[in-house]
Design an enzyme around this catalytic site. Structure first.
Site, PDB file in Angstrom:
ATOM      1  N   ARG A 111     -55.713   5.882 -17.616  1.00 25.28           N
ATOM      2  CA  ARG A 111     -54.180   5.080 -17.710  1.00 25.28           C
ATOM      3  C   ARG A 111     -53.903   4.501 -17.738  1.00 25.28           C
ATOM      4  NH1 ARG A 111     -58.423   7.020 -13.303  1.00 25.28           N
ATOM      5  NH2 ARG A 111     -57.747   9.072 -12.843  1.00 25.28           N
ATOM      6  N   LYS A 127     -39.959   0.053 -21.836  1.00 25.33           N
ATOM      7  CA  LYS A 127     -38.787   1.540 -21.701  1.00 25.33           C
ATOM      8  C   LYS A 127     -39.842   1.967 -22.822  1.00 25.33           C
ATOM      9  CE  LYS A 127     -34.491   2.058 -18.841  1.00 25.33           C
ATOM     10  NZ  LYS A 127     -33.166   1.887 -19.493  1.00 25.33           N
ATOM     11  N   GLU A 147     -26.725  -2.097 -31.521  1.00 25.15           N
ATOM     12  CA  GLU A 147     -27.570  -2.886 -29.790  1.00 25.15           C
ATOM     13  C   GLU A 147     -27.718  -4.399 -29.679  1.00 25.15           C
ATOM     14  OE1 GLU A 147     -28.595  -0.993 -27.424  1.00 25.15           O
ATOM     15  OE2 GLU A 147     -29.987   1.168 -28.657  1.00 25.15           O
ATOM     16  N   LYS A 171     -32.258  -9.681 -23.833  1.00 23.06           N
ATOM     17  CA  LYS A 171     -32.969  -8.293 -22.824  1.00 23.06           C
ATOM     18  C   LYS A 171     -33.888  -9.260 -22.666  1.00 23.06           C
ATOM     19  CE  LYS A 171     -35.245  -4.166 -23.761  1.00 23.06           C
ATOM     20  NZ  LYS A 171     -34.724  -2.531 -24.259  1.00 23.06           N
ATOM     21  N   GLU A 228     -34.753  -1.344 -13.621  1.00 25.37           N
ATOM     22  CA  GLU A 228     -32.978  -1.064 -13.468  1.00 25.37           C
ATOM     23  C   GLU A 228     -33.221  -0.851 -12.077  1.00 25.37           C
ATOM     24  OE1 GLU A 228     -32.573   1.959 -16.493  1.00 25.37           O
ATOM     25  OE2 GLU A 228     -30.726   2.387 -16.206  1.00 25.37           O
ATOM     26  N   ARG A 277     -30.344  -4.908 -14.692  1.00 28.17           N
ATOM     27  CA  ARG A 277     -30.556  -3.728 -15.929  1.00 28.17           C
ATOM     28  C   ARG A 277     -29.658  -3.089 -16.983  1.00 28.17           C
ATOM     29  NH1 ARG A 277     -36.966  -2.892 -18.804  1.00 28.17           N
ATOM     30  NH2 ARG A 277     -36.112  -2.054 -20.432  1.00 28.17           N
ATOM     31  N   ASN A 327     -27.636  -0.610 -20.611  1.00 30.30           N
ATOM     32  CA  ASN A 327     -27.229   1.095 -20.813  1.00 30.30           C
ATOM     33  C   ASN A 327     -25.208   1.585 -21.502  1.00 30.30           C
ATOM     34  OD1 ASN A 327     -28.537   4.933 -19.969  1.00 30.30           O
ATOM     35  ND2 ASN A 327     -29.452   3.047 -20.266  1.00 30.30           N
ATOM     36  N   HIS A 332     -24.005   4.109 -23.617  1.00 34.00           N
ATOM     37  CA  HIS A 332     -25.784   4.946 -23.836  1.00 34.00           C
ATOM     38  C   HIS A 332     -25.145   6.342 -23.032  1.00 34.00           C
ATOM     39  CE1 HIS A 332     -27.998   1.987 -25.732  1.00 34.00           C
ATOM     40  NE2 HIS A 332     -28.867   2.322 -25.533  1.00 34.00           N
ATOM     41  N   HIS A 379     -26.175   8.870 -25.649  1.00 32.43           N
ATOM     42  CA  HIS A 379     -27.381   9.986 -25.042  1.00 32.43           C
ATOM     43  C   HIS A 379     -27.353  11.221 -25.524  1.00 32.43           C
ATOM     44  CE1 HIS A 379     -30.679   6.440 -23.640  1.00 32.43           C
ATOM     45  NE2 HIS A 379     -30.146   6.424 -24.946  1.00 32.43           N
ATOM     46  N   HIS A 421     -29.482   7.232 -33.060  1.00 34.74           N
ATOM     47  CA  HIS A 421     -29.354   6.831 -31.599  1.00 34.74           C
ATOM     48  C   HIS A 421     -28.335   5.278 -31.903  1.00 34.74           C
ATOM     49  CE1 HIS A 421     -30.189   5.069 -27.905  1.00 34.74           C
ATOM     50  NE2 HIS A 421     -30.086   3.476 -27.865  1.00 34.74           N
TER      51      HIS A 421
HETATM   52  N1  LIG Z   1     -37.678   1.727 -25.547  1.00 33.49           N
HETATM   53  C1  LIG Z   1     -36.254   1.343 -25.597  1.00 33.49           C
HETATM   54  O1  LIG Z   1     -35.429   0.050 -24.577  1.00 33.49           O
HETATM   55  C2  LIG Z   1     -35.810   1.532 -26.604  1.00 33.49           C
HETATM   56  C3  LIG Z   1     -34.515   0.701 -26.721  1.00 33.49           C
HETATM   57  C4  LIG Z   1     -33.280   1.519 -28.083  1.00 33.49           C
HETATM   58  C5  LIG Z   1     -34.152   2.505 -28.525  1.00 33.49           C
HETATM   59  N2  LIG Z   1     -34.285   3.294 -28.274  1.00 33.49           N
HETATM   60  C6  LIG Z   1     -35.365   4.290 -29.121  1.00 33.49           C
HETATM   61  O2  LIG Z   1     -35.460   3.530 -29.933  1.00 33.49           O
HETATM   62  C7  LIG Z   1     -35.440   4.617 -31.624  1.00 33.49           C
HETATM   63  C8  LIG Z   1     -34.571   4.501 -32.121  1.00 33.49           C
HETATM   64  O3  LIG Z   1     -35.287   3.660 -32.598  1.00 33.49           O
HETATM   65  P1  LIG Z   1     -35.209   2.990 -34.753  1.00 33.49           P
HETATM   66  O4  LIG Z   1     -33.782   3.268 -34.430  1.00 33.49           O
HETATM   67  O5  LIG Z   1     -35.938   2.101 -34.889  1.00 33.49           O
HETATM   68  O6  LIG Z   1     -34.964   4.542 -35.147  1.00 33.49           O
HETATM   69  P2  LIG Z   1     -36.972   4.665 -36.190  1.00 33.49           P
HETATM   70  O7  LIG Z   1     -37.719   4.981 -35.195  1.00 33.49           O
HETATM   71  O8  LIG Z   1     -36.799   6.317 -36.375  1.00 33.49           O
HETATM   72  O9  LIG Z   1     -36.841   4.021 -37.379  1.00 33.49           O
HETATM   73  C9  LIG Z   1     -35.581   4.198 -37.912  1.00 33.49           C
HETATM   74  C10 LIG Z   1     -36.068   4.764 -39.232  1.00 33.49           C
HETATM   75  O10 LIG Z   1     -36.255   3.918 -40.283  1.00 33.49           O
HETATM   76  C11 LIG Z   1     -37.352   4.011 -40.899  1.00 33.49           C
HETATM   77  N3  LIG Z   1     -38.013   2.330 -40.801  1.00 33.49           N
HETATM   78  C12 LIG Z   1     -38.457   1.969 -39.832  1.00 33.49           C
HETATM   79  N4  LIG Z   1     -38.815   0.484 -39.915  1.00 33.49           N
HETATM   80  C13 LIG Z   1     -38.786   0.641 -41.499  1.00 33.49           C
HETATM   81  C14 LIG Z   1     -38.784  -0.236 -42.540  1.00 33.49           C
HETATM   82  N5  LIG Z   1     -39.098  -1.402 -42.057  1.00 33.49           N
HETATM   83  N6  LIG Z   1     -38.549   0.203 -43.814  1.00 33.49           N
HETATM   84  C15 LIG Z   1     -38.237   1.085 -44.377  1.00 33.49           C
HETATM   85  N7  LIG Z   1     -37.903   2.021 -43.230  1.00 33.49           N
HETATM   86  C16 LIG Z   1     -38.240   2.251 -41.997  1.00 33.49           C
HETATM   87  C17 LIG Z   1     -38.180   5.100 -39.660  1.00 33.49           C
HETATM   88  O11 LIG Z   1     -39.049   6.083 -40.786  1.00 33.49           O
HETATM   89  C18 LIG Z   1     -37.093   5.659 -39.366  1.00 33.49           C
HETATM   90  O12 LIG Z   1     -36.640   6.889 -40.605  1.00 33.49           O
HETATM   91  C19 LIG Z   1     -34.301   5.857 -30.255  1.00 33.49           C
HETATM   92  O13 LIG Z   1     -35.665   7.115 -29.640  1.00 33.49           O
HETATM   93  C20 LIG Z   1     -34.310   5.018 -29.027  1.00 33.49           C
HETATM   94  O14 LIG Z   1     -33.893   5.966 -27.759  1.00 33.49           O
HETATM   95  C21 LIG Z   1     -35.279   3.135 -27.369  1.00 33.49           C
HETATM   96  O1  LIG Z   2     -33.824  -1.299 -21.972  1.00 33.82           O
HETATM   97  C1  LIG Z   2     -32.953  -0.417 -21.793  1.00 33.82           C
HETATM   98  O2  LIG Z   2     -33.011  -0.773 -20.419  1.00 33.82           O
HETATM   99  C2  LIG Z   2     -31.983  -0.355 -21.957  1.00 33.82           C
HETATM  100  O3  LIG Z   2     -31.071   0.392 -21.519  1.00 33.82           O
HETATM  101  C3  LIG Z   2     -32.222  -0.386 -24.155  1.00 33.82           C
HETATM  102  C4  LIG Z   2     -30.958   1.252 -24.435  1.00 33.82           C
HETATM  103  O4  LIG Z   2     -30.538   0.099 -25.626  1.00 33.82           O
HETATM  104  C5  LIG Z   2     -31.801   1.947 -25.188  1.00 33.82           C
HETATM  105  O5  LIG Z   2     -31.468   2.796 -25.269  1.00 33.82           O
HETATM  106  C6  LIG Z   2     -32.924   2.414 -23.905  1.00 33.82           C
HETATM  107  O6  LIG Z   2     -34.342   3.339 -24.384  1.00 33.82           O
HETATM  108  C7  LIG Z   2     -32.022   2.958 -23.392  1.00 33.82           C
HETATM  109  O7  LIG Z   2     -32.438   3.787 -21.963  1.00 33.82           O
HETATM  110  P1  LIG Z   2     -32.940   5.184 -20.711  1.00 33.82           P
HETATM  111  O8  LIG Z   2     -33.806   4.650 -19.814  1.00 33.82           O
HETATM  112  O9  LIG Z   2     -31.339   5.195 -21.113  1.00 33.82           O
HETATM  113  O10 LIG Z   2     -33.888   5.986 -21.938  1.00 33.82           O
HETATM  114 ZN   LIG Z   3     -30.107   1.927 -27.236  1.00 37.61          ZN
END
Ligand SMILES: NC(=O)c1ccc[n+]([C@@H]2O[C@H](COP(=O)([O-])OP(=O)(O)OC[C@H]3O[C@@H](n4cnc5c(N)ncnc54)[C@H](O)[C@@H]3O)[C@@H](O)[C@H]2O)c1
Ligand SMILES: O=C(O)C(=O)C[C@@H](O)[C@H](O)[C@H](O)COP(=O)(O)O
Ligand SMILES: [Zn+2]
Length: 375
Positions: A128, A150, A192, A233, A243, A247, A251, A254, A258, A273
């Site tokens: 948990r 998130k 972003e 952010k 959100e 917040r 998006n 998105h 998405h 993404h």
């Molecule tokens: N939680 C949130 O608030 C939030 C915000 C934005 C995006 N996201 C999510 O994040 C994901 C996208 O993240 P991303 O763009 O980092 O993709 P990713 O995690 O797939 O990384 C991108 C690619 O680059 C490689 N990589 C990463 N760092 C590296 C480095 N330093 N050197 C060499 N290779 C490297 C990885 O292995 C991968 O192949 C999506 O699933 C999206 O929904 C979440």
């Molecule tokens: O942190 C947030 O809130 C965002 O919307 C950041 C986005 O860039 C990110 O891709 C997030 O994962 C999207 O939020 P979701 O709630 O649509 O999954």
């Molecule tokens: Zn995003």
């Protein structure tokens, strides 16, 4: 208190007992053990990474933890969006339980947003909740996914539909590691960065239009762009962590983006993404013009900038066939911002004047997608 080097930036995320620091700058990987042990009592850690990042940085991180007396295990997953799935969530939870990771030990996400989202979700549900540190290694994860809590995985029905809010205890954004990130992935993360300007920082967007080459080249401009993004952010998350209102602005792009990621079955070879967000932000600006909220010139300006940095800006740039518009509309109908069955989009009234539009007629969206999609 952390000694912040001159070339280093610190952004604080003020969330009461869930507050944490984001450290941004070179050489932070080597300091991970020290920075973690001043914040987390546990002497054990589990590192979750992917094959590209682990091959380059896992040993260095393990050494840094060991130097500060933290014993670590690790698990390396396949790279790419498809890893954000139940199968790999089960895998990570199993590794944490088999390693007997306790609540005061540390789970470390070493990677991009895929690893950060998956790991943060596992850290939030195992026992948990165990302590959790983000070490983001892509531009996108350094400016966005590692901040704000998130976490989650994708579902067949759509992006990030299963997950929780789970704030990290610390974010270490070592800007040195961006030098091994591919051009494509750096560009994806830049989408972003530009988003923060388009939401409510017109001056930042104009600064990016002039200085994006320096951001891509590295150095002070890159660190400035990362710090401005993280501060933007942090401000939004501090004001509306779960959100319920403001917040949703994060998006921008998105709802369309998405849907396109789901439509390409999370196949990173077709769309990642940040690319979906780039196309989505242009569509959001074009849709705002169609709804007579803003001049079409603004959408042209936004598209011109994203195109200049090499990002896709139209659906016909996505390799392969897109499914029928009905399929895209089904994904849009699953979006988490939907309220009482009504679609919510982030639209705009001008440069850096985005707002939450929470009653967008689905028929208008369907017609718009039909017009904008490849025939
Ligand atoms: N939680 C949130 O608030 C939030 C915000 C934005 C995006 N996201 C999510 O994040 C994901 C996208 O993240 P991303 O763009 O980092 O993709 P990713 O995690 O797939 O990384 C991108 C690619 O680059 C490689 N990589 C990463 N760092 C590296 C480095 N330093 N050197 C060499 N290779 C490297 C990885 O292995 C991968 O192949 C999506 O699933 C999206 O929904 C979440
Ligand atoms: O942190 C947030 O809130 C965002 O919307 C950041 C986005 O860039 C990110 O891709 C997030 O994962 C999207 O939020 P979701 O709630 O649509 O999954
Ligand atoms: Zn995003």
């Amino acid at each position: 208190m952390t000694k912040v080097e001159t070339s280093e930036r610190l952004v604080h995320v003020p969330l009461g007992e869930r507050s944490y620091d984001i450290l941004i700058g070179p050489g932070l990987m080597a300091r991970a053990g020290g920075e973690i042990s001043t914040r987390i009592k546990g002497r054990r850690a589990a590192i979750v990474t992917d094959e590209n990042v682990g091959a380059r940085y896992l040993d260095g991180l393990m050494d840094s933890l060991q130097t500060d007396g933290i014993e670590a295990v690790s698990v390396t997953l396949p790279a790419g969006e498809k890893t954000k799935s139940f199968d790999y969530l089960t895998k990570v939870c199993d590794v944490l339980l088999e390693a007997r990771i306790e609540r005061n030990d540390t789970v470390i996400a070493l990677g991009g947003g895929v690893i950060g989202d998956l790991t943060g979700f596992a850290a939030g549900i195992v026992r948990r909740g165990v302590r959790f540190v983000q070490i983001p290694t892509s531009l996108l994860s350094q400016v966005d996914s590692s901040v704000g809590g998130k976490t989650g995985i994708n579902a067949r029905q759509g992006k990030n539909l299963i997950g929780i809010f789970n704030q990290p205890d610390l974010v270490l954004a070592d800007t040195d590691v961006l030098d091994t990130l591919s051009e494509r992935e750096f560009r994806a993360g830049y989408a972003e960065v530009a988003k923060y300007g388009l939401i409510d920082k017109p001056d930042f967007f104009e600064w990016l239009e002039k200085n994006w080459r320096d951001v891509f080249a590295g150095g002070a401009a890159r660190i400035e762009a990362i710090a401005v993004s993280c501060q933007a952010k942090a401000d939004v998350v501090a004001a509306d962590e779960r959100e319920n209102g403001r917040r949703a602005l994060l998006n921008l792009g998105h709802t369309f983006g998405h849907a396109l990621e789901a439509a390409t079955q999370y196949d990173s070879s077709r769309l990642v993404h940040g690319e979906g967000v780039s196309i989505g932000m242009v569509l959001a600006h074009r849709f705002s013009a169609r709804m007579n909220l803003v001049s079409p010139d603004l959408a042209d300006r936004v598209e011109a900038h994203l195109k200049a940095v090499g990002l896709p800006t139209r659906m016909d740039q996505i390799p392969g066939e897109l499914p029928p518009t009905d399929v895209l509309m089904d994904a849009i109908a699953q979006d988490k911002k939907v309220k009482s069955g009504k679609l919510t989009f982030i639209l705009t009234r001008g440069l850096g004047q985005s707002f939450v539009a929470d009653d967008v007629p689905a028929s208008e969206v369907q017609r718009f997608i039909e017009e904008m999609r490849p025939s």
